[in-house]
Design a protein around this motif. Structure first.
Motif, mmCIF file in Angstrom:
data_model
loop_
_atom_site.group_PDB
_atom_site.id
_atom_site.type_symbol
_atom_site.label_atom_id
_atom_site.label_comp_id
_atom_site.label_asym_id
_atom_site.label_seq_id
_atom_site.Cartn_x
_atom_site.Cartn_y
_atom_site.Cartn_z
ATOM 1 N N LYS A 64 1.133 -0.955 0.140
ATOM 2 C CA LYS A 64 -0.213 -0.140 -0.052
ATOM 3 C C LYS A 64 0.822 1.558 -0.089
ATOM 4 C CE LYS A 64 -1.931 -0.890 4.129
ATOM 5 N NZ LYS A 64 -1.226 -2.221 4.360
ATOM 6 N N SER A 65 2.036 0.863 1.519
ATOM 7 C CA SER A 65 2.354 2.551 0.590
ATOM 8 C C SER A 65 3.801 2.955 -0.293
ATOM 9 C CB SER A 65 3.178 2.535 1.874
ATOM 10 O OG SER A 65 3.042 2.087 3.485
ATOM 11 N N THR A 66 3.910 1.380 -1.028
ATOM 12 C CA THR A 66 4.745 1.485 -1.783
ATOM 13 C C THR A 66 4.218 2.424 -3.035
ATOM 14 O OG1 THR A 66 5.773 -0.147 -1.993
ATOM 15 C CG2 THR A 66 5.620 -0.096 -4.344
ATOM 16 N N PHE B 122 -1.904 10.351 1.824
ATOM 17 C CA PHE B 122 -2.379 10.420 2.786
ATOM 18 C C PHE B 122 -1.845 8.817 3.383
ATOM 19 C CE2 PHE B 122 -5.478 13.446 1.989
ATOM 20 C CZ PHE B 122 -4.658 14.424 2.765
ATOM 21 N N ASP B 123 -1.017 8.473 3.737
ATOM 22 C CA ASP B 123 -0.410 6.962 4.418
ATOM 23 C C ASP B 123 -0.658 6.647 5.371
ATOM 24 O OD1 ASP B 123 0.417 4.325 4.133
ATOM 25 O OD2 ASP B 123 2.480 4.998 3.446
ATOM 26 N N GLU B 124 -1.241 5.966 6.316
ATOM 27 C CA GLU B 124 -1.394 5.753 7.795
ATOM 28 C C GLU B 124 -1.344 6.791 8.834
ATOM 29 O OE1 GLU B 124 -0.604 2.545 8.728
ATOM 30 O OE2 GLU B 124 -0.275 1.652 7.166
ATOM 31 N N ILE B 125 -2.195 8.083 8.588
ATOM 32 C CA ILE B 125 -1.428 8.889 9.295
ATOM 33 C C ILE B 125 -2.516 9.582 10.303
ATOM 34 C CG2 ILE B 125 -1.532 10.644 7.040
ATOM 35 C CD1 ILE B 125 -4.212 11.968 8.110
HETATM 36 MG MG LIG Z 1 2.680 0.772 4.677
#
Ligand SMILES: [Mg+2]
Ligand SMILES: Nc1ncnc2c1ncn2[C@@H]1O[C@H](COP(=O)(O)OP(=O)(O)OP(=O)(O)O)[C@@H](O)[C@H]1O
Lengths: 216, 259
Positions: free
Chosen positions: B45-47, B175-178
């Protein structure tokens, strides 16, 4: 003992010159070397590695002797003793300085690089506004150690005809044979110079500080 | 295509050393769309967000932003690597907020926000300060302009990070797991802020989150992602309430048990 003072102070002035000059050379050399080490081009990385290992892996005294006695044989001119000492001791310190800089720069967390990229900073802005300001607090204390080491190492210059504290102390010792006073005075002068240098570095450190505290 | 997509991933491959993270990923996001990506840890997901932010470069495939390739341009009819200037221009369309805030600890709150407008957009300082002050007001931190990041709570840090990303007026926000690093109550407040923000702007937004309630509130579309593939793709009702794939059901069960 008072009559020794003028000569010792003249020596202190020369020691100051050698140290200051060597610190300037070391700062430039370590900055260049670390830039090359951290560049993505292996063609730049390698020469910097060779420089660092060469100067760290051999004795400063032999480097100095070699530059003083052997180098002039291949150079078209003979640099003055003081210039030779400044350059050799500077390059020697620079090799250690480069490793200090590298460690500090690499310790800036990846998240900081990510943030700088996400904000579309140019490479220069990233280095000078994000990475270096955060590396400074990690660079200055070991740099202060290195510079004080360089001050003490500058005594080696006395062995290649630079009329520094050590050189003048030896002359005074030979003419007066008063070992305790001559070398005692030399110790005190070195000590005071080291104190001044350390104080200056601490001042820099304080100016570079920001509240670190918790991980951001 | 006559209606330009905001974001397109075309056959994207991405691996780190031996780990294949994304394989043949295709994804299209419409302008102004709010897409939530959910999925197990390590699924990539982050990638996806990092690729969009140009923090990572795909091994192959094309990433298009507003119809334009990020990494390639055509020269003399051939597809060639884009110039750094082109990549920076594309990067300027995207902003990102990170799980661990990544504020600049050596800059005060206001400077954290003004730095990019001044140095990247060449905005006059006074104008940048005005904009930053407005943004701080919007995220409810008008009184913290002169504070150091280390003096803020986690929730406050994340608000500053949001303001900082907004200052460049990106067209796309990631927004990455903010709120993963925040405790639930504070997380709720930050998510509410993002919900309000999403209503006020036309930005395309991509979220990676484990907060299913938030996903439901903000998402036009939810993607369930596993091992580098999109397993399920639909409205929040379709994916969260009526998942078709066993893998999705299993994941959602685990998430709901945990919360
Ligand atoms: Mg991640
Ligand atoms: N810089 C890296 N080097 C090597 N492997 C990486 C790197 N970044 C991510 N990976 C690997 O790629 C895979 C996908 O990582 P990614 O961070 O995209 O997952 P994620 O879905 O965001 O997970 P999480 O929910 O835990 O944040 C993981 O297996 C991870 O270990």
């Amino acid at each position: 003992m008072l009559h020794m003072l003028p000569m010792m102070l003249r020596g202190a002035l020369v020691t100051g010159e050698v140290t200051a000059g060597a610190i300037v050379v070391a700062s430039v050399a370590s900055s260049c070397a670390v830039a090359m080490r951290l560049s993505t081009l292996t063609a730049l990385d390698w020469p910097a590695r060779v420089y660092i290992e060469l100067f760290r892996g051999t004795s400063a005294l032999i480097q100095l002797f070699w530059a003083f006695y052997a180098l002039p044989l291949v150079l078209p001119f003979r640099p003055s003793p003081i210039i030779t000492a400044i350059v050799v001791l500077g390059l020697n310190g620079g090799a250690y300085g480069a490793e200090i800089l590298r460690g500090a720069i690499l310790s800036v967390p990846r998240g900081q690089h990510d943030a700088a990229t996400a904000l579309n900073f140019s490479a220069t802005t990233k280095v000078f506004r994000v990475v270096l300001p955060q590396a400074w607090p990690l660079i200055l204390p070991p740099m202060a150690n290195l510079f004080i080491d360089m001050l003490k190492n500058s005594a080696l210059a006395g062995l290649v005809q630079v009329t520094d504290i050590t050189f003048n102390a030896q002359i005074l010792q030979e003419s007066t044979l008063r070992n305790a006073e001559v070398y005692g005075l030399a110790l005190v002068i070195y000590f005071i110079m080291a104190l001044v240098l350390a104080g200056f570095m601490r001042l820099l450190e304080r100016r570079m500080k920001f509240p670190v505290g918790a991980r951001i | 295509m006559n209606h330009k997509a905001s974001i397109e991933f075309v056959n994207i491959h991405k691996s780190y050393q031996r780990t294949v993270v994304l394989e043949n990923l295709n994804l299209t996001v419409a302008p102004g769309e709010h897409v939530v990506i959910i999925g197990p840890s390590g699924s990539g997901k982050s990638t996806i967000l990092r690729l969009l932010m140009t923090l990572e470069k795909p091994d192959s495939g094309e990433i298009l932003i507003e119809g334009e390739s990020v990494w390639h341009t055509t020269r003399d009819g051939r597809n060639v690597d884009a110039s750094p200037a082109h990549i920076r221009r594309m990067r300027g369309k995207v902003g990102m907020v990170f799980q661990h805030f990544n504020l600049f600890p050596h800059l005060r709150v206001l400077q954290n926000i003004t730095e990019a407008p001044i140095r990247v957009m060449g905005m006059p300082r006074s104008q940048a300060v005005r904009r930053a002050t407005d943004l701080l007001d919007r995220v409810g931190l008008a009184d913290k302009a002169e504070a150091w990041p280390a003096e803020l709570s986690g929730g406050q840090k994340q608000r500053v990070a949001i303001a900082r990303a907004l200052a460049l007026q990106p067209r796309i926000m990631l927004f990455d797991e903010i709120t993963s690093a925040l405790d639930p109550e504070i997380a709720g407040q930050v998510l509410q802020l993002v919900l309000d923000l999403a209503k006020q702007t036309e930005m395309t937004m991509l979220f990676v989150t484990h907060q299913m309630r938030f996903a439901r509130q903000i998402a036009d579309r939810v993607l369930f992602f596993d091992r580098g593939r999109i397993i399920e793709n639909g409205t929040p009702e379709q994916v969260l309430d009526h998942p078709q794939q066993p893998r999705t059901r299993e994941f959602l069960n685990n998430v709901f048990q945990a919360s």
